[in-house]
Design a protein around this motif. Structure first.
Motif, PDB file in Angstrom:
ATOM      1  N   MET A 163       0.851  -1.178   0.000  1.00  0.00           N
ATOM      2  CA  MET A 163       0.000   0.000   0.000  1.00  0.00           C
ATOM      3  C   MET A 163       0.894   1.237   0.000  1.00  0.00           C
ATOM      4  SD  MET A 163      -3.312   0.469   2.145  1.00  0.00           S
ATOM      5  CE  MET A 163      -4.484   1.447   1.330  1.00  0.00           C
ATOM      6  N   SER A 164       0.437   2.298  -0.608  1.00  0.00           N
ATOM      7  CA  SER A 164       1.242   3.508  -0.719  1.00  0.00           C
ATOM      8  C   SER A 164       0.697   4.633   0.165  1.00  0.00           C
ATOM      9  CB  SER A 164       1.298   3.958  -2.165  1.00  0.00           C
ATOM     10  OG  SER A 164       0.018   4.254  -2.629  1.00  0.00           O
ATOM     11  N   CYS A 165       1.531   5.628   0.368  1.00  0.00           N
ATOM     12  CA  CYS A 165       1.181   6.798   1.161  1.00  0.00           C
ATOM     13  C   CYS A 165       0.027   7.549   0.481  1.00  0.00           C
ATOM     14  CB  CYS A 165       2.422   7.688   1.270  1.00  0.00           C
ATOM     15  SG  CYS A 165       2.139   9.260   2.100  1.00  0.00           S
ATOM     16  N   PRO A 166      -1.008   7.922   1.233  1.00  0.00           N
ATOM     17  CA  PRO A 166      -2.136   8.632   0.626  1.00  0.00           C
ATOM     18  C   PRO A 166      -1.805  10.069   0.195  1.00  0.00           C
ATOM     19  CG  PRO A 166      -2.471   8.389   2.981  1.00  0.00           C
ATOM     20  CD  PRO A 166      -1.246   7.624   2.643  1.00  0.00           C
ATOM     21  N   ILE A 167      -0.686  10.603   0.653  1.00  0.00           N
ATOM     22  CA  ILE A 167      -0.312  11.971   0.301  1.00  0.00           C
ATOM     23  C   ILE A 167       0.558  12.004  -0.954  1.00  0.00           C
ATOM     24  CG2 ILE A 167       0.888  14.070   1.083  1.00  0.00           C
ATOM     25  CD1 ILE A 167      -1.718  13.537   2.587  1.00  0.00           C
ATOM     26  N   CYS A 168       1.618  11.161  -0.993  1.00  0.00           N
ATOM     27  CA  CYS A 168       2.575  11.268  -2.101  1.00  0.00           C
ATOM     28  C   CYS A 168       2.750   9.972  -2.901  1.00  0.00           C
ATOM     29  CB  CYS A 168       3.931  11.719  -1.565  1.00  0.00           C
ATOM     30  SG  CYS A 168       4.749  10.460  -0.566  1.00  0.00           S
ATOM     31  N   ASP A 169       2.047   8.927  -2.565  1.00  0.00           N
ATOM     32  CA  ASP A 169       2.090   7.635  -3.259  1.00  0.00           C
ATOM     33  C   ASP A 169       3.413   6.882  -3.127  1.00  0.00           C
ATOM     34  OD1 ASP A 169      -0.557   7.692  -4.112  1.00  0.00           O
ATOM     35  OD2 ASP A 169      -0.041   8.831  -5.906  1.00  0.00           O
ATOM     36  N   ALA A 170       4.281   7.298  -2.205  1.00  0.00           N
ATOM     37  CA  ALA A 170       5.515   6.553  -1.949  1.00  0.00           C
ATOM     38  C   ALA A 170       5.179   5.329  -1.087  1.00  0.00           C
ATOM     39  CB  ALA A 170       6.521   7.436  -1.225  1.00  0.00           C
ATOM     40  N   ASP A 171       6.110   4.389  -0.977  1.00  0.00           N
ATOM     41  CA  ASP A 171       5.908   3.234  -0.112  1.00  0.00           C
ATOM     42  C   ASP A 171       5.793   3.709   1.331  1.00  0.00           C
ATOM     43  OD1 ASP A 171       6.041   1.485  -2.242  1.00  0.00           O
ATOM     44  OD2 ASP A 171       8.192   1.129  -1.996  1.00  0.00           O
ATOM     45  N   ARG A 172       4.841   3.151   2.067  1.00  0.00           N
ATOM     46  CA  ARG A 172       4.654   3.610   3.430  1.00  0.00           C
ATOM     47  C   ARG A 172       5.657   2.956   4.370  1.00  0.00           C
ATOM     48  NH1 ARG A 172      -1.014   0.916   5.371  1.00  0.00           N
ATOM     49  NH2 ARG A 172      -0.317  -1.230   5.337  1.00  0.00           N
ATOM     50  N   VAL A 173       5.879   3.602   5.500  1.00  0.00           N
ATOM     51  CA  VAL A 173       6.807   3.140   6.525  1.00  0.00           C
ATOM     52  C   VAL A 173       5.976   2.800   7.753  1.00  0.00           C
ATOM     53  CG1 VAL A 173       8.758   3.820   7.976  1.00  0.00           C
ATOM     54  CG2 VAL A 173       8.635   4.603   5.608  1.00  0.00           C
ATOM     55  N   SER A 174       6.245   1.642   8.371  1.00  0.00           N
ATOM     56  CA  SER A 174       5.412   1.194   9.484  1.00  0.00           C
ATOM     57  C   SER A 174       5.397   2.188  10.647  1.00  0.00           C
ATOM     58  CB  SER A 174       5.853  -0.182   9.968  1.00  0.00           C
ATOM     59  OG  SER A 174       7.191  -0.134  10.410  1.00  0.00           O
ATOM     60  N   LYS A 175       6.487   2.924  10.857  1.00  0.00           N
ATOM     61  CA  LYS A 175       6.542   3.906  11.946  1.00  0.00           C
ATOM     62  C   LYS A 175       5.511   5.023  11.756  1.00  0.00           C
ATOM     63  CE  LYS A 175       9.663   7.076  14.308  1.00  0.00           C
ATOM     64  NZ  LYS A 175      11.022   7.593  14.405  1.00  0.00           N
ATOM     65  N   TYR A 176       5.239   5.401  10.516  1.00  0.00           N
ATOM     66  CA  TYR A 176       4.324   6.507  10.206  1.00  0.00           C
ATOM     67  C   TYR A 176       3.042   6.035   9.529  1.00  0.00           C
ATOM     68  CZ  TYR A 176       8.553   9.139  11.113  1.00  0.00           C
ATOM     69  OH  TYR A 176       9.680   9.653  11.694  1.00  0.00           O
ATOM     70  N   ARG A 177       2.752   4.767   9.622  1.00  0.00           N
ATOM     71  CA  ARG A 177       1.622   4.161   8.933  1.00  0.00           C
ATOM     72  C   ARG A 177       0.372   5.005   9.063  1.00  0.00           C
ATOM     73  NH1 ARG A 177      -1.419  -0.949  10.939  1.00  0.00           N
ATOM     74  NH2 ARG A 177      -0.692   0.024  12.795  1.00  0.00           N
ATOM     75  N   PRO A 178      -0.386   5.301   8.074  1.00  0.00           N
ATOM     76  CA  PRO A 178      -0.326   4.832   6.688  1.00  0.00           C
ATOM     77  C   PRO A 178       0.528   5.713   5.785  1.00  0.00           C
ATOM     78  CG  PRO A 178      -2.322   6.074   6.945  1.00  0.00           C
ATOM     79  CD  PRO A 178      -1.616   6.080   8.288  1.00  0.00           C
ATOM     80  N   PHE A 179       1.350   6.582   6.372  1.00  0.00           N
ATOM     81  CA  PHE A 179       2.154   7.511   5.586  1.00  0.00           C
ATOM     82  C   PHE A 179       3.580   6.995   5.398  1.00  0.00           C
ATOM     83  CE2 PHE A 179      -1.032   9.791   8.045  1.00  0.00           C
ATOM     84  CZ  PHE A 179      -1.803  10.290   7.013  1.00  0.00           C
TER      85      PHE A 179
END
Length: 60
Positions: free
Chosen positions: A1-17
């Protein structure tokens, strides 16, 4: 799943970003009302108009 703001791969620390930056941008959108839904209720429209009419004129 990708970041809803910039479509980059998400990082678990900042999930869903993907980063703190994107998380903060999303929070800012919530706080300034960008995610608000417009209302078609006539009572809401009347409240907005009367509030504006009663607001004192203030210079910028």
């Amino acid at each position: 799943m990708s970041c809803p703001i910039c479509d980059a791969d998400r990082v678990s620390k900042y999930r869903p970003f993907c980063s703190k930056r994107c998380a903060d941008l999303d929070l800012a959108k919530w706080l300034n009302g960008s995610y608000g839904l417009p209302s078609n209720d006539p009572e809401d429209l009347d409240v907005d108009v009367t509030t504006e009419e009663k607001a004192p004129d203030r210079p910028h």
